[in-house]
Design a protein around this motif. Sequence first.
Motif, mmCIF file in Angstrom:
data_model
loop_
_atom_site.group_PDB
_atom_site.id
_atom_site.type_symbol
_atom_site.label_atom_id
_atom_site.label_comp_id
_atom_site.label_asym_id
_atom_site.label_seq_id
_atom_site.Cartn_x
_atom_site.Cartn_y
_atom_site.Cartn_z
ATOM 1 N N ASP A 103 0.830 -1.200 0.000
ATOM 2 C CA ASP A 103 0.000 0.000 0.000
ATOM 3 C C ASP A 103 0.865 1.251 0.000
ATOM 4 O O ASP A 103 1.996 1.241 0.488
ATOM 5 C CB ASP A 103 -0.908 0.016 1.232
ATOM 6 C CG ASP A 103 -1.943 -1.097 1.215
ATOM 7 O OD1 ASP A 103 -2.395 -1.462 0.109
ATOM 8 O OD2 ASP A 103 -2.279 -1.603 2.299
ATOM 9 N N TRP A 104 0.319 2.337 -0.543
ATOM 10 C CA TRP A 104 0.977 3.641 -0.471
ATOM 11 C C TRP A 104 -0.096 4.722 -0.385
ATOM 12 O O TRP A 104 -1.251 4.518 -0.765
ATOM 13 C CB TRP A 104 1.893 3.871 -1.673
ATOM 14 C CG TRP A 104 1.180 3.975 -3.001
ATOM 15 C CD1 TRP A 104 0.735 2.935 -3.776
ATOM 16 C CD2 TRP A 104 0.834 5.169 -3.693
ATOM 17 N NE1 TRP A 104 0.128 3.399 -4.908
ATOM 18 C CE2 TRP A 104 0.176 4.777 -4.895
ATOM 19 C CE3 TRP A 104 1.005 6.525 -3.442
ATOM 20 C CZ2 TRP A 104 -0.302 5.716 -5.821
ATOM 21 C CZ3 TRP A 104 0.539 7.451 -4.366
ATOM 22 C CH2 TRP A 104 -0.112 7.039 -5.533
ATOM 23 N N ASP A 105 0.278 5.877 0.171
ATOM 24 C CA ASP A 105 -0.674 6.988 0.268
ATOM 25 C C ASP A 105 0.082 8.314 0.243
ATOM 26 O O ASP A 105 1.315 8.339 0.216
ATOM 27 C CB ASP A 105 -1.536 6.880 1.531
ATOM 28 C CG ASP A 105 -0.722 6.955 2.816
ATOM 29 O OD1 ASP A 105 -0.066 7.988 3.046
ATOM 30 O OD2 ASP A 105 -0.735 5.978 3.599
ATOM 31 N N THR A 106 -0.655 9.406 0.255
ATOM 32 C CA THR A 106 -0.048 10.742 0.176
ATOM 33 C C THR A 106 -0.488 11.611 1.346
ATOM 34 O O THR A 106 -0.682 12.811 1.188
ATOM 35 C CB THR A 106 -0.423 11.434 -1.148
ATOM 36 O OG1 THR A 106 -1.848 11.565 -1.223
ATOM 37 C CG2 THR A 106 0.061 10.638 -2.339
ATOM 38 N N THR A 107 -0.645 11.033 2.514
ATOM 39 C CA THR A 107 -1.103 11.787 3.679
ATOM 40 C C THR A 107 0.040 12.556 4.333
ATOM 41 O O THR A 107 1.212 12.188 4.207
ATOM 42 C CB THR A 107 -1.730 10.848 4.717
ATOM 43 O OG1 THR A 107 -0.750 9.889 5.129
ATOM 44 C CG2 THR A 107 -2.935 10.122 4.130
ATOM 45 N N GLY A 108 -0.314 13.634 5.038
ATOM 46 C CA GLY A 108 0.659 14.375 5.842
ATOM 47 C C GLY A 108 1.744 15.075 5.057
ATOM 48 O O GLY A 108 2.836 15.293 5.569
ATOM 49 N N GLY A 109 1.457 15.448 3.800
ATOM 50 C CA GLY A 109 2.465 16.136 3.008
ATOM 51 C C GLY A 109 3.620 15.244 2.592
ATOM 52 O O GLY A 109 4.696 15.731 2.243
ATOM 53 N N SER A 110 3.392 13.925 2.599
ATOM 54 C CA SER A 110 4.424 12.959 2.227
ATOM 55 C C SER A 110 3.829 11.883 1.337
ATOM 56 O O SER A 110 2.611 11.677 1.307
ATOM 57 C CB SER A 110 5.032 12.301 3.468
ATOM 58 O OG SER A 110 5.597 13.255 4.341
ATOM 59 N N ILE A 111 4.705 11.207 0.605
ATOM 60 C CA ILE A 111 4.309 10.024 -0.145
ATOM 61 C C ILE A 111 4.840 8.830 0.635
ATOM 62 O O ILE A 111 6.053 8.693 0.814
ATOM 63 C CB ILE A 111 4.864 10.055 -1.566
ATOM 64 C CG1 ILE A 111 4.418 11.345 -2.260
ATOM 65 C CG2 ILE A 111 4.408 8.836 -2.362
ATOM 66 C CD1 ILE A 111 5.130 11.614 -3.558
ATOM 67 N N ASN A 112 3.941 7.995 1.118
ATOM 68 C CA ASN A 112 4.293 6.978 2.102
ATOM 69 C C ASN A 112 4.146 5.577 1.521
ATOM 70 O O ASN A 112 3.114 5.243 0.918
ATOM 71 C CB ASN A 112 3.394 7.118 3.331
ATOM 72 C CG ASN A 112 3.363 8.550 3.844
ATOM 73 O OD1 ASN A 112 4.367 9.076 4.295
ATOM 74 N ND2 ASN A 112 2.190 9.193 3.755
ATOM 75 N N PHE A 113 5.178 4.757 1.732
ATOM 76 C CA PHE A 113 5.198 3.380 1.241
ATOM 77 C C PHE A 113 5.400 2.426 2.413
ATOM 78 O O PHE A 113 6.144 2.731 3.341
ATOM 79 C CB PHE A 113 6.346 3.173 0.250
ATOM 80 C CG PHE A 113 6.382 4.162 -0.885
ATOM 81 C CD1 PHE A 113 5.677 3.919 -2.054
ATOM 82 C CD2 PHE A 113 7.136 5.324 -0.782
ATOM 83 C CE1 PHE A 113 5.717 4.824 -3.101
ATOM 84 C CE2 PHE A 113 7.181 6.234 -1.830
ATOM 85 C CZ PHE A 113 6.474 5.978 -2.997
ATOM 86 N N LEU A 114 4.767 1.265 2.342
ATOM 87 C CA LEU A 114 4.980 0.211 3.335
ATOM 88 C C LEU A 114 5.219 -1.084 2.576
ATOM 89 O O LEU A 114 4.341 -1.561 1.852
ATOM 90 C CB LEU A 114 3.776 0.079 4.271
ATOM 91 C CG LEU A 114 3.916 -0.925 5.417
ATOM 92 C CD1 LEU A 114 5.050 -0.512 6.357
ATOM 93 C CD2 LEU A 114 2.607 -1.048 6.188
ATOM 94 N N ILE A 115 6.417 -1.676 2.730
ATOM 95 C CA ILE A 115 6.843 -2.799 1.903
ATOM 96 C C ILE A 115 7.325 -3.945 2.783
ATOM 97 O O ILE A 115 8.129 -3.743 3.697
ATOM 98 C CB ILE A 115 7.991 -2.375 0.963
ATOM 99 C CG1 ILE A 115 7.564 -1.159 0.125
ATOM 100 C CG2 ILE A 115 8.416 -3.523 0.061
ATOM 101 C CD1 ILE A 115 8.712 -0.533 -0.630
ATOM 102 N N ASP A 116 6.858 -5.145 2.490
ATOM 103 C CA ASP A 116 7.313 -6.350 3.189
ATOM 104 C C ASP A 116 8.507 -6.930 2.427
ATOM 105 O O ASP A 116 8.382 -7.333 1.266
ATOM 106 C CB ASP A 116 6.179 -7.365 3.256
ATOM 107 C CG ASP A 116 6.518 -8.571 4.126
ATOM 108 O OD1 ASP A 116 7.671 -8.672 4.600
ATOM 109 O OD2 ASP A 116 5.618 -9.409 4.330
ATOM 110 N N LEU A 117 9.669 -6.965 3.067
ATOM 111 C CA LEU A 117 10.886 -7.459 2.428
ATOM 112 C C LEU A 117 11.108 -8.956 2.623
ATOM 113 O O LEU A 117 12.122 -9.498 2.184
ATOM 114 C CB LEU A 117 12.109 -6.704 2.982
ATOM 115 C CG LEU A 117 12.147 -5.196 2.708
ATOM 116 C CD1 LEU A 117 13.422 -4.594 3.296
ATOM 117 C CD2 LEU A 117 12.055 -4.902 1.211
#
Length: 237
Positions: free
Chosen positions: A167-181
């Motif tokens: 998933d990714w989003d653009t909240t809080g003035g940032s582009i946010n990624f969450l990745i399972d390695l």
Amino acid sequence: ALLALAMQPAQATLINDDYIGGDDHGYGDVIGAESIFGIDSMDVELVGNMLSVSINTNFAGEAGVYSWATDGGEGIGYGDLFLGSSWNPYGTAPYSEDNSSNGTTWALALSLDDRWNNTGGTGSLYSLAGDGSDVLLSDNFLDHGTFRNGQEIAVDADGKRALSSSDWDTTGGSINFLIDLTGTALEGSDTIALHWGMTCGNDTIEGEYAVPEPAMLGLLALGLVGIGFSQRNKSKV
């Protein structure tokens, strides 16, 4: 309590945008309006195998601008996030000659399913060949205007099989990624290199995250516990 405190995950590492990147046509760090394209920094944290990355940029929420610059009129979108096991940019800081042909070898990339969505969405994680044959540059996205070409922007996923989705989003003035390695080439790596830019490449950011050593955290915990017992014994004397 001291042991539990010491074993808590480390705080996110802040990587400032001290990277210019090659093929900037002499414009410097940001091409065009910094109020739109400027990248300030990125926050990186690894908890277990879950990697969270936040790109702090004015471009968060701006996808779709300059529709005249693209063939299909979609405008400028969010680039994919590139990951490697070590950061080896060409030259010296601020790396104004580093580009896709001479810099870091990227092992993975998170490809966004809809790079023009200004709220976020999902992405697919791919392994990369390492020779640039499956990487798209800003040249592949723009037809008009001045931009930083020669920089990695997106994955050419044709014929590739995704390792996982994220998933990714653009909240809080940032582009946010969450990745399972988990199960990837970067699982257990001591360092993680990162690269991101919008599809025009008007600003890019690169850097390296040093993964906290679990052994060191354990030693710190034991040290704190030892100090606690020592102070307790002294108080009984």
